[in-house]
Design a protein around this motif. Structure first.
Motif, mmCIF file in Angstrom:
data_model
loop_
_atom_site.group_PDB
_atom_site.id
_atom_site.type_symbol
_atom_site.label_atom_id
_atom_site.label_comp_id
_atom_site.label_asym_id
_atom_site.label_seq_id
_atom_site.Cartn_x
_atom_site.Cartn_y
_atom_site.Cartn_z
ATOM 1 N N ASP A 46 0.867 -1.173 0.000
ATOM 2 C CA ASP A 46 0.000 0.000 0.000
ATOM 3 C C ASP A 46 0.911 1.233 0.000
ATOM 4 O O ASP A 46 1.781 1.373 0.861
ATOM 5 C CB ASP A 46 -0.904 0.023 1.227
ATOM 6 C CG ASP A 46 -1.932 -1.102 1.202
ATOM 7 O OD1 ASP A 46 -2.398 -1.455 0.106
ATOM 8 O OD2 ASP A 46 -2.248 -1.644 2.284
ATOM 9 N N VAL A 47 0.708 2.109 -0.980
ATOM 10 C CA VAL A 47 1.563 3.275 -1.161
ATOM 11 C C VAL A 47 0.771 4.521 -0.797
ATOM 12 O O VAL A 47 -0.272 4.805 -1.393
ATOM 13 C CB VAL A 47 2.066 3.374 -2.615
ATOM 14 C CG1 VAL A 47 3.013 4.557 -2.767
ATOM 15 C CG2 VAL A 47 2.749 2.082 -3.041
ATOM 16 N N ASN A 48 1.268 5.264 0.183
ATOM 17 C CA ASN A 48 0.588 6.476 0.637
ATOM 18 C C ASN A 48 1.509 7.674 0.516
ATOM 19 O O ASN A 48 2.697 7.606 0.832
ATOM 20 C CB ASN A 48 0.151 6.332 2.097
ATOM 21 C CG ASN A 48 -0.859 5.219 2.293
ATOM 22 O OD1 ASN A 48 -1.672 4.937 1.413
ATOM 23 N ND2 ASN A 48 -0.805 4.558 3.444
ATOM 24 N N GLY A 49 0.955 8.783 0.055
ATOM 25 C CA GLY A 49 1.717 10.022 -0.065
ATOM 26 C C GLY A 49 0.778 11.146 -0.435
ATOM 27 O O GLY A 49 -0.452 10.981 -0.451
ATOM 28 N N GLU A 50 1.347 12.308 -0.723
ATOM 29 C CA GLU A 50 0.527 13.444 -1.100
ATOM 30 C C GLU A 50 -0.214 13.151 -2.394
ATOM 31 O O GLU A 50 0.398 12.888 -3.434
ATOM 32 C CB GLU A 50 1.399 14.690 -1.272
ATOM 33 C CG GLU A 50 0.609 15.951 -1.578
ATOM 34 C CD GLU A 50 1.518 17.163 -1.709
ATOM 35 O OE1 GLU A 50 1.020 18.225 -2.091
ATOM 36 O OE2 GLU A 50 2.720 17.030 -1.417
ATOM 37 N N ASN A 51 -1.536 13.153 -2.330
ATOM 38 C CA ASN A 51 -2.397 12.864 -3.478
ATOM 39 C C ASN A 51 -2.198 11.460 -4.031
ATOM 40 O O ASN A 51 -2.549 11.180 -5.186
ATOM 41 C CB ASN A 51 -2.184 13.889 -4.609
ATOM 42 C CG ASN A 51 -2.481 15.305 -4.187
ATOM 43 O OD1 ASN A 51 -3.438 15.549 -3.460
ATOM 44 N ND2 ASN A 51 -1.654 16.247 -4.620
ATOM 45 N N VAL A 52 -1.618 10.576 -3.229
ATOM 46 C CA VAL A 52 -1.382 9.204 -3.677
ATOM 47 C C VAL A 52 -1.876 8.224 -2.616
ATOM 48 O O VAL A 52 -1.479 8.296 -1.460
ATOM 49 C CB VAL A 52 0.110 8.951 -3.946
ATOM 50 C CG1 VAL A 52 0.339 7.490 -4.319
ATOM 51 C CG2 VAL A 52 0.621 9.851 -5.054
ATOM 52 N N ALA A 53 -2.752 7.317 -3.022
ATOM 53 C CA ALA A 53 -3.176 6.189 -2.196
ATOM 54 C C ALA A 53 -3.368 5.030 -3.165
ATOM 55 O O ALA A 53 -4.459 4.812 -3.691
ATOM 56 C CB ALA A 53 -4.449 6.505 -1.428
ATOM 57 N N GLU A 54 -2.294 4.323 -3.424
ATOM 58 C CA GLU A 54 -2.279 3.316 -4.474
ATOM 59 C C GLU A 54 -1.784 1.986 -3.927
ATOM 60 O O GLU A 54 -1.452 1.859 -2.753
ATOM 61 C CB GLU A 54 -1.391 3.768 -5.643
ATOM 62 C CG GLU A 54 -1.809 5.083 -6.285
ATOM 63 C CD GLU A 54 -3.094 4.979 -7.072
ATOM 64 O OE1 GLU A 54 -3.555 3.841 -7.330
ATOM 65 O OE2 GLU A 54 -3.647 6.043 -7.441
ATOM 66 N N ARG A 55 -1.686 1.014 -4.823
ATOM 67 C CA ARG A 55 -1.252 -0.324 -4.450
ATOM 68 C C ARG A 55 -0.301 -0.851 -5.520
ATOM 69 O O ARG A 55 -0.601 -0.779 -6.709
ATOM 70 C CB ARG A 55 -2.464 -1.259 -4.303
ATOM 71 C CG ARG A 55 -2.144 -2.659 -3.804
ATOM 72 C CD ARG A 55 -3.434 -3.445 -3.664
ATOM 73 N NE ARG A 55 -3.226 -4.813 -3.237
ATOM 74 C CZ ARG A 55 -3.125 -5.191 -1.975
ATOM 75 N NH1 ARG A 55 -3.194 -4.279 -1.015
ATOM 76 N NH2 ARG A 55 -2.940 -6.461 -1.654
ATOM 77 N N ASP A 56 0.848 -1.374 -5.082
ATOM 78 C CA ASP A 56 1.823 -1.968 -5.989
ATOM 79 C C ASP A 56 1.878 -3.471 -5.777
ATOM 80 O O ASP A 56 1.807 -3.950 -4.634
ATOM 81 C CB ASP A 56 3.216 -1.380 -5.743
ATOM 82 C CG ASP A 56 3.360 0.029 -6.258
ATOM 83 O OD1 ASP A 56 2.556 0.431 -7.123
ATOM 84 O OD2 ASP A 56 4.294 0.732 -5.811
ATOM 85 N N SER A 57 2.029 -4.197 -6.878
ATOM 86 C CA SER A 57 2.208 -5.648 -6.823
ATOM 87 C C SER A 57 3.528 -5.981 -7.499
ATOM 88 O O SER A 57 3.671 -5.868 -8.719
ATOM 89 C CB SER A 57 1.053 -6.364 -7.529
ATOM 90 O OG SER A 57 -0.172 -6.146 -6.859
ATOM 91 N N LEU A 58 4.496 -6.380 -6.697
ATOM 92 C CA LEU A 58 5.852 -6.653 -7.163
ATOM 93 C C LEU A 58 6.108 -8.153 -7.113
ATOM 94 O O LEU A 58 5.786 -8.818 -6.128
ATOM 95 C CB LEU A 58 6.844 -5.918 -6.259
ATOM 96 C CG LEU A 58 8.330 -6.083 -6.545
ATOM 97 C CD1 LEU A 58 8.714 -5.404 -7.852
ATOM 98 C CD2 LEU A 58 9.154 -5.504 -5.386
ATOM 99 N N TYR A 59 6.699 -8.691 -8.184
ATOM 100 C CA TYR A 59 6.966 -10.134 -8.206
ATOM 101 C C TYR A 59 8.233 -10.425 -9.003
ATOM 102 O O TYR A 59 8.707 -9.596 -9.790
ATOM 103 C CB TYR A 59 5.777 -10.891 -8.787
ATOM 104 C CG TYR A 59 5.504 -10.615 -10.250
ATOM 105 C CD1 TYR A 59 5.954 -11.481 -11.249
ATOM 106 C CD2 TYR A 59 4.786 -9.488 -10.646
ATOM 107 C CE1 TYR A 59 5.695 -11.230 -12.595
ATOM 108 C CE2 TYR A 59 4.522 -9.228 -11.982
ATOM 109 C CZ TYR A 59 4.971 -10.104 -12.943
ATOM 110 O OH TYR A 59 4.724 -9.841 -14.272
ATOM 111 N N ILE A 60 8.786 -11.622 -8.788
ATOM 112 C CA ILE A 60 9.940 -12.089 -9.547
ATOM 113 C C ILE A 60 9.423 -12.925 -10.707
ATOM 114 O O ILE A 60 8.796 -13.957 -10.513
ATOM 115 C CB ILE A 60 10.891 -12.905 -8.668
ATOM 116 C CG1 ILE A 60 11.385 -12.054 -7.496
ATOM 117 C CG2 ILE A 60 12.078 -13.411 -9.486
ATOM 118 C CD1 ILE A 60 12.251 -12.817 -6.507
#
Length: 268
Positions: A46-60
Motif C-alpha cells: 500500500d503506497v501512501n503520499g501526497e495525493n497518492v493512495a495506491e497499491r503496488d504488486s511486485l513479483y519475480i
C-alpha cells in the motif's frame, strides 16, 4: 504539488540498460533470507503520499542475464507508484556473498515534468552482515541531456548505507516484524546549464540547482519476508533565475513524503 518517483520507464533522454530478457539457463547460486530471490515470489504494498493512495504488486518473473551474470528479473503488474517497487521494476537483482545487487535503469521525475535517468550496475541495495553505518555502495556520474531547449548537465551521486539492525520493528501502520535491517538510500544531484542572458554577448554556464539530496529513502527488510516498509522523501529547490530573464520550465521547488507498507506476500 504531486511528485512521483518513476523508475525503469521511458524517459526524454535514453540511456542504455545492459540487461537482457533472455536467460542462459543458469540461475543465481545464492539467496538471502532478507530478500528471498525465487521466481514466483511476490509482495504487495500500500503506497501512501501526497495525493497518492495506491497499491503496488511486485513479483519475480524469471531469470535474466546482464553482462553475462545471472539475475532475477523483478516486475510489477501495473505501473508502480512506490519508490521500492519502482526501483526493482524491470531490473535485475542478484546475490553475491551477503550483498544484494541491482542492475538496470533508474530515474527521477521532478515535478512530474522533468525526467532524469541513470544506469546502475551491481549497485548494492542490501548487505546482510553489514555493520551499522557501513556504506554499501556509491555511484557517481554525469548525464547530459536537452530539456525544452536547455542543454543540461546533471552531476549525481547515489549512495546506500546500512543504518541499523532491529530485533523488533513496528511499522507506522502497527504491523510488527522481528529481525529487521534498516537501509538508507540517497540521491544527490547538481544541475547546470548553458544559457543566453539578455545583454550578455556570449552564453554563460549557470547552476540551476546546487548540490542537494533530492531523494532520501529508508527501507526496512525483515528476515524471511523481504522489504516490509519504506519511507521516502523527495525534495528539490532550483535557483531563481528570473532576474537574468531566464524562466525555468518546471516549478522552483517540490516536496513529497511517501510511505510503502507491506500488505500481502508469498515466499517460496
Amino acid at each position: 504539488m504531486k511528485l512521483k518517483f518513476i523508475l525503469a520507464i521511458a524517459f526524454v533522454s535514453t540511456l542504455f540498460s545492459c540487461s537482457s530478457d533472455d536467460s542462459n539457463g543458469n540461475t543465481p547460486e545464492n539467496d538471502t533470507t532478507y530478500l528471498p530471490l525465487k521466481t514466483g515470489n511476490y509482495w504487495t504494498y500500500d503506497v501512501n503520499g501526497e495525493n497518492v493512495a495506491e497499491r503496488d504488486s511486485l513479483y519475480i518473473s524469471k531469470d535474466t542475464v546482464i553482462n553475462s551474470k545471472d539475475y532475477k528479473r523483478f516486475e510489477t503488474l501495473n505501473q508502480p507508484f512506490g519508490f521500492f517497487s519502482n526501483s526493482l521494476n524491470k531490473n535485475g537483482v542478484r546475490v553475491s556473498g551477503n550483498s544484494v545487487l541491482l542492475s538496470g535503469t533508474a530515474g527521477l521525475n521532478l515535478g512530474d515534468v522533468f525526467p532524469i535517468d541513470l544506469t546502475l550496475n551491481d549497485f548494492v541495495v542490501f548487505k546482510e552482515n553489514a555493520s551499522n553505518g557501513e556504506q554499501l555502495s556509491s555511484v557517481s556520474g554525469i548525464i547530459e541531456q536537452d530539456y525544452q531547449g536547455y542543454p543540461l548537465k546533471l552531476e549525481y551521486t547515489m549512495k546506500s548505507t546500512s543504518v541499523e539492525s532491529l530485533p523488533s520493528f513496528t511499522s507506522p501502520n502497527n504491523d510488527v516484524y522481528t529481525d529487521v535491517k534498516k537501509v538508507k538510500t540517497i540521491l544527490n544531484l547538481k544541475i547546470s546549464s548553458t544559457v543566453t542572458i539578455q545583454g550578455v554577448p556570449f552564453p554563460l554556464v549557470i547552476t540551476i540547482m546546487n548540490p542537494q539530496d533530492v531523494v532520501v529513502s529508508y527501507q526496512y527488510y525483515a528476515k524471511n519476508i523481504g522489504m516490509v516498509y519504506a519511507n521516502t522523501t523527495i525534495n528539490y529547490e532550483l535557483q531563481d533565475l528570473s532576474s537574468y530573464g531566464v524562466t525555468l520550465p518546471i516549478p522552483l521547488t517540490g516536496s513529497q513524503l511517501q510511505e510503502e507498507f507491506l500488505d500481502t506476500y508469498s515466499i517460496d
